[in-house]
Write an enzyme that holds these catalytic residues in place. Structure first.
Site, PDB file in Angstrom:
ATOM      1  N   THR A  51      -5.331   5.183  -3.319  1.00 55.54           N
ATOM      2  CA  THR A  51      -5.163   3.725  -3.432  1.00 55.54           C
ATOM      3  C   THR A  51      -4.482   3.207  -2.158  1.00 55.54           C
ATOM      4  OG1 THR A  51      -3.029   4.033  -4.551  1.00 55.54           O
ATOM      5  CG2 THR A  51      -4.925   3.665  -5.980  1.00 55.54           C
ATOM      6  N   PHE A  74      -2.288  11.721  -6.974  1.00 55.29           N
ATOM      7  CA  PHE A  74      -1.834  12.026  -8.321  1.00 55.29           C
ATOM      8  C   PHE A  74      -2.413  10.959  -9.240  1.00 55.29           C
ATOM      9  CE2 PHE A  74       2.279  13.823 -10.426  1.00 55.29           C
ATOM     10  CZ  PHE A  74       1.478  14.544 -11.296  1.00 55.29           C
ATOM     11  N   ASP A 111       0.424  17.272  -7.745  1.00 52.92           N
ATOM     12  CA  ASP A 111       1.681  16.869  -7.127  1.00 52.92           C
ATOM     13  C   ASP A 111       1.775  17.303  -5.662  1.00 52.92           C
ATOM     14  OD1 ASP A 111       4.207  16.102  -6.556  1.00 52.92           O
ATOM     15  OD2 ASP A 111       5.202  17.559  -7.874  1.00 52.92           O
ATOM     16  N   LEU A 139       2.285   8.522   0.836  1.00 54.67           N
ATOM     17  CA  LEU A 139       2.713   8.617  -0.561  1.00 54.67           C
ATOM     18  C   LEU A 139       3.635   7.464  -0.922  1.00 54.67           C
ATOM     19  CD1 LEU A 139       3.711  12.334  -1.294  1.00 54.67           C
ATOM     20  CD2 LEU A 139       1.580  11.164  -1.787  1.00 54.67           C
ATOM     21  N   TYR A 235      14.833  -4.564   1.011  1.00 53.81           N
ATOM     22  CA  TYR A 235      13.929  -3.598   1.651  1.00 53.81           C
ATOM     23  C   TYR A 235      14.607  -2.875   2.828  1.00 53.81           C
ATOM     24  CZ  TYR A 235       9.678  -1.110   2.303  1.00 53.81           C
ATOM     25  OH  TYR A 235       8.788  -0.059   2.373  1.00 53.81           O
ATOM     26  N   VAL A 272      -0.648  -6.521  -1.246  1.00 52.76           N
ATOM     27  CA  VAL A 272      -0.656  -6.225  -2.676  1.00 52.76           C
ATOM     28  C   VAL A 272      -1.188  -4.816  -2.895  1.00 52.76           C
ATOM     29  CG1 VAL A 272      -1.497  -6.937  -4.940  1.00 52.76           C
ATOM     30  CG2 VAL A 272      -1.239  -8.641  -3.133  1.00 52.76           C
TER      31      VAL A 272
HETATM   32  P1  NAI Z   1      -0.047   3.011  -3.414  1.00 55.39           P
HETATM   33  O1  NAI Z   1       0.760   2.956  -4.649  1.00 55.39           O
HETATM   34  O2  NAI Z   1      -1.286   2.171  -3.338  1.00 55.39           O
HETATM   35  O3  NAI Z   1      -0.509   4.523  -3.087  1.00 55.39           O
HETATM   36  C1  NAI Z   1       0.311   5.629  -3.326  1.00 55.39           C
HETATM   37  C2  NAI Z   1      -0.496   6.914  -3.221  1.00 55.39           C
HETATM   38  O4  NAI Z   1       0.410   8.010  -3.441  1.00 55.39           O
HETATM   39  C3  NAI Z   1      -1.602   7.070  -4.272  1.00 55.39           C
HETATM   40  O5  NAI Z   1      -2.720   7.711  -3.682  1.00 55.39           O
HETATM   41  C4  NAI Z   1      -0.976   8.019  -5.305  1.00 55.39           C
HETATM   42  O6  NAI Z   1      -1.904   8.783  -6.062  1.00 55.39           O
HETATM   43  C5  NAI Z   1      -0.176   8.906  -4.384  1.00 55.39           C
HETATM   44  N1  NAI Z   1       0.896   9.651  -5.057  1.00 55.39           N
HETATM   45  C6  NAI Z   1       2.029   9.178  -5.644  1.00 55.39           C
HETATM   46  N2  NAI Z   1       2.782  10.213  -6.100  1.00 55.39           N
HETATM   47  C7  NAI Z   1       2.126  11.347  -5.772  1.00 55.39           C
HETATM   48  C8  NAI Z   1       2.388  12.743  -5.948  1.00 55.39           C
HETATM   49  N3  NAI Z   1       3.499  13.187  -6.534  1.00 55.39           N
HETATM   50  N4  NAI Z   1       1.456  13.620  -5.503  1.00 55.39           N
HETATM   51  C9  NAI Z   1       0.318  13.219  -4.911  1.00 55.39           C
HETATM   52  N5  NAI Z   1       0.031  11.913  -4.686  1.00 55.39           N
HETATM   53  C10 NAI Z   1       0.921  10.998  -5.119  1.00 55.39           C
HETATM   54  O7  NAI Z   1       0.956   2.679  -2.222  1.00 55.39           O
HETATM   55  P2  NAI Z   1       0.845   1.955  -0.816  1.00 55.39           P
HETATM   56  O8  NAI Z   1       1.385   0.583  -0.936  1.00 55.39           O
HETATM   57  O9  NAI Z   1      -0.483   2.169  -0.184  1.00 55.39           O
HETATM   58  O10 NAI Z   1       1.953   2.768  -0.003  1.00 55.39           O
HETATM   59  C11 NAI Z   1       1.657   3.867   0.835  1.00 55.39           C
HETATM   60  C12 NAI Z   1       2.687   3.908   1.946  1.00 55.39           C
HETATM   61  O11 NAI Z   1       2.586   2.704   2.714  1.00 55.39           O
HETATM   62  C13 NAI Z   1       4.150   3.966   1.427  1.00 55.39           C
HETATM   63  O12 NAI Z   1       4.895   4.788   2.277  1.00 55.39           O
HETATM   64  C14 NAI Z   1       4.606   2.523   1.560  1.00 55.39           C
HETATM   65  O13 NAI Z   1       5.988   2.401   1.704  1.00 55.39           O
HETATM   66  C15 NAI Z   1       3.876   2.115   2.839  1.00 55.39           C
HETATM   67  N6  NAI Z   1       3.737   0.675   3.064  1.00 55.39           N
HETATM   68  C16 NAI Z   1       3.264  -0.162   2.078  1.00 55.39           C
HETATM   69  C17 NAI Z   1       3.207  -1.529   2.293  1.00 55.39           C
HETATM   70  C18 NAI Z   1       2.713  -2.467   1.237  1.00 55.39           C
HETATM   71  O14 NAI Z   1       2.963  -3.678   1.363  1.00 55.39           O
HETATM   72  N7  NAI Z   1       2.019  -2.025   0.233  1.00 55.39           N
HETATM   73  C19 NAI Z   1       3.621  -2.123   3.580  1.00 55.39           C
HETATM   74  C20 NAI Z   1       3.997  -1.152   4.583  1.00 55.39           C
HETATM   75  C21 NAI Z   1       4.076   0.195   4.302  1.00 55.39           C
END
Ligand code: NAI
Length: 395
Positions: A51, A74, A111, A139, A235, A272
Site C-alpha cells: 500500500t 503484512f 512479518d 514500513l 510529527y 492520504v
Molecule cells: P502504508 O500504511 O500505506 O504502508 C505500510 C506498509 O507496511 C504496508 O505494505 C504494510 O503491509 C507494511 N507492513 C506493516 N507492518 C509490517 C510488518 N510487520 N511486516 C511486513 N510489512 C508490514 O504507509 P505509508 O504511508 O505508505 O508509509 C510508508 C513510509 O512512508 C513510512 O515510513 C511513512 O512514515 C513514510 N511517509 C508517509 C507519508 C504519508 O503522508 N503517508 C509522508 C512521508 C513519509
C-alpha cells in the site's frame, strides 16, 4: 458477496478486489505514460510493498524501470466469507499485471521484522535473482517484535515534553474541533524509535550484505516526513520525529560501514494513506493542502511522487540531489513558500461551517475510500464479487 465499505474512524474493514485492481491499473497506466528512466535499478526489493508509498515504489520499479521485484508486506488474504485487506488485493493485482507484462514478481506476506522473513527472502534472491540492486524500505507499523530480545514494542504518535492542542478534523462527521494530546511518557519515545526508526532497515541491509546478495553500487532508500511547523509537535518534534531522526542516523551509519552502495532517506509529501490517516491533526492539514496544491496544479499522489523520486534522483543516471542534511526532498512542492502560506491562512480560518469551501475534504474522503478499492470508475460495486484471490506466485 456484495462488497461495500465499512469504515470505523480512520480504518475501513472491507476492501474491494476489483476496485483495488483498478487502482493498480491506473497507477501502472500513469507510470507507462511517463518518459523512460535513464538508469533504473533492475532487481528491486520493496519492504512494505502492498500500500501507499511502498506499493508505488514497486509499480514504478517494475513498470517504469522494467525491474524484477520482490515485495514484502503484512496483509490478510480474503476468505469465502470475509474480504481480505486492500494491500492483499493490491499485491494480487500487481503480480498479475507484472506477469502479464513478462516481469518477475514474487511476494512474501508476513512479518518483515522477523529473522525468518529475512532468511526466506534471501533464499529466494539467491535462487531467482542472484543479487539485488535497490532496496526500498517503506514500513509503517504500530508494533515490532525485536528478533534479538523477543520483546514486542509499540509506537505512539505523541508530542514530547508538553501537551499539544491544535485544530483537528473528525473525518467521520466533518467536524472541525480541537484536540489535546498528552506528551509521551516513560519508554514511549524509545519504543517508537524501536518500531519506526532505522534498526530493522539496518538489519535487512546487514542480512543482505552478509548473504552476499547486494549488487555493487546498490542503493537503498527509506521514507520520512517533515511538514509544516503547525504539525511539528505531533510529527517532527514528536515521538515519530525521533524515529525518523534515527532513520537518518541509520542511513549515515550504513554509508560509513557498508561501502559498495548508498543509503538515502527521501522526505516525501503528506498524502492520504492508511498510516497517515491515523495521525491526529494531519488529516485536516492534508485536506487543506490538497485544495491548495490542486488549485496550483502541482498536486501529486504516491505514484507521481515516486515517479519523480526515480526520474529525478534514483534512476536519473546521476547522483541524487540532496539537501544540507543529505536527504532527498520530494516534499519540495508541498513545502514551497506559496503553498505553505495559503495552507496556513486556510488553517487559521477553517471551521466546520466553511470546511468544504476552504479544504478538499471531499477529495480526502474519496481518496481514503479509493485506498480500499471503493469509488473507482468502471467497477461494478453491485456485482457479486469473490473475496478469495490468490497471489500468482503462491506465497
Ligand atoms: P502504508 O500504511 O500505506 O504502508 C505500510 C506498509 O507496511 C504496508 O505494505 C504494510 O503491509 C507494511 N507492513 C506493516 N507492518 C509490517 C510488518 N510487520 N511486516 C511486513 N510489512 C508490514 O504507509 P505509508 O504511508 O505508505 O508509509 C510508508 C513510509 O512512508 C513510512 O515510513 C511513512 O512514515 C513514510 N511517509 C508517509 C507519508 C504519508 O503522508 N503517508 C509522508 C512521508 C513519509
Amino acid at each position: 458477496m456484495i462488497i461495500a465499505p465499512k469504515t470505523r474512524g480512520f480504518i475501513c474493514t472491507t476492501a474491494h478486489p476489483e476496485g483495488c485492481a483498478a487502482n493498480i491499473q491506473s497507477q501502472i497506466d500513469y507510470v507507462k505514460s511517463q518518459p523512460e528512466f535513464s538508469d533504473a535499478p533492475k532487481k528491486v526489493i520493496v519492504i512494505g510493498a502492498s500500500t501507499g508509498y511502498g506499493l508505488a515504489s514497486r509499480i514504478v520499479s517494475a513498470f517504469g524501470g522494467g525491474a524484477s521485484t520482490i515485495g514484502v508486506f503484512f496483509e490478510k488474504p480474503g476468505t469465502e466469507r470475509k474480504t481480505g485487506s486492500a494491500g492483499w488485493y493490491n499485491s494480487v493485482a500487481f503480480e498479475n499485471a507484472a506477469r502479464e507484462a513478462g516481469l518477475y514478481a514474487k511476494s512474501f506476506n508476513g512479518d518483515a521484522f522477523s529473522d525468518e522473513m529475512k532468511d526466506e527472502v534471501i533464499a529466494t534472491i539467491k535462487e531467482d535473482l542472484g543479487e539485488i540492486d535497490c532496496i526500498v524500505y517503506s514500513l509503517a507499523s504500530p508494533r515490532r517484535t525485536d528478533p534479538i530480545d523477543g520483546e514486542t514494542y509499540k509506537s505512539v504518535l505523541k508530542p514530547i515534553g508538553e501537551s499539544y492542542s491544535q485544530k483537528n478534523l473528525n473525518t467521520d462527521t466533518g467536524e472541525v474541533n480541537s484536540v489535546t494530546i498528552e506528551p509521551a511518557e516513560g519508554d514511549e519515545i524509545a519504543h517508537t524509535v524501536k518500531v519506526m526508526g532505522g534498526e530493522d532497515w539496518e538489519l535487512w541491509l546487514a542480512a543482505l550484505k552478509d548473504a552476499g546478495v547486494l549488487a555493487d553500487g546498490f542503493t537503498t532508500v527509506a521514507y520520512s516526513y517533515i511538514g509544516p511547523e503547525l504539525t511539528f509537535p505531533i510529527y517532527t518534534n514528536g515521538t515519530i520525529g525521533k524515529a525518523k531522526e534515527h532513520l537518518e542516523e541509520s542511513a549515515a551509519r550504513m554509508n560509513e560501514e557498508f561501502g559498495g552502495g548508498t543509503a538515502y532517506v527521501s522526505v516525501n509529501k503528506a498524502l492520504v494513506t492508511q498510516a497517515s490517516s491515523a495521525i491526529p491533526v494531519v488529516p485536516l492539514y492534508i485536506s487543506l493542502l490538497y485544495k491548495v496544491m490542486k488549485e496550483a496544479g502541482n498536486h501529486e499522489g504516491c505514484i507521481e511522487q515516486i515517479q519523480r523520486l526515480f526520474s529525478d534522483h534514483l534512476a536519473s543516471g546521476g547522483s541524487p540531489e540532496l539537501d544540507e542534511q543529505g536527504r532527498i526532498r520530494i516534499d519540495d512542492w508541498e513545502m514551497g513558500e506559496e503553498v505553505q502560506a495559503a495552507v496556513h491562512e486556510a488553517w487559521d480560518n477553517v471551521t466546520t461551517e466553511n470546511l468544504s469551501e476552504l479544504s478538499d475534504f471531499s477529495g480526502y474522503k474519496s481518496e481514503f475510500l479509493r485506498l480500499f478499492g471503493f469509488g473507482l470508475e468502471g467497477v461494478d460495486y453491485e456485482a457479486e464479487t469473490d473475496p478469495e484471490r490468490n497471489l500468482p506466485s503462491g506465497n
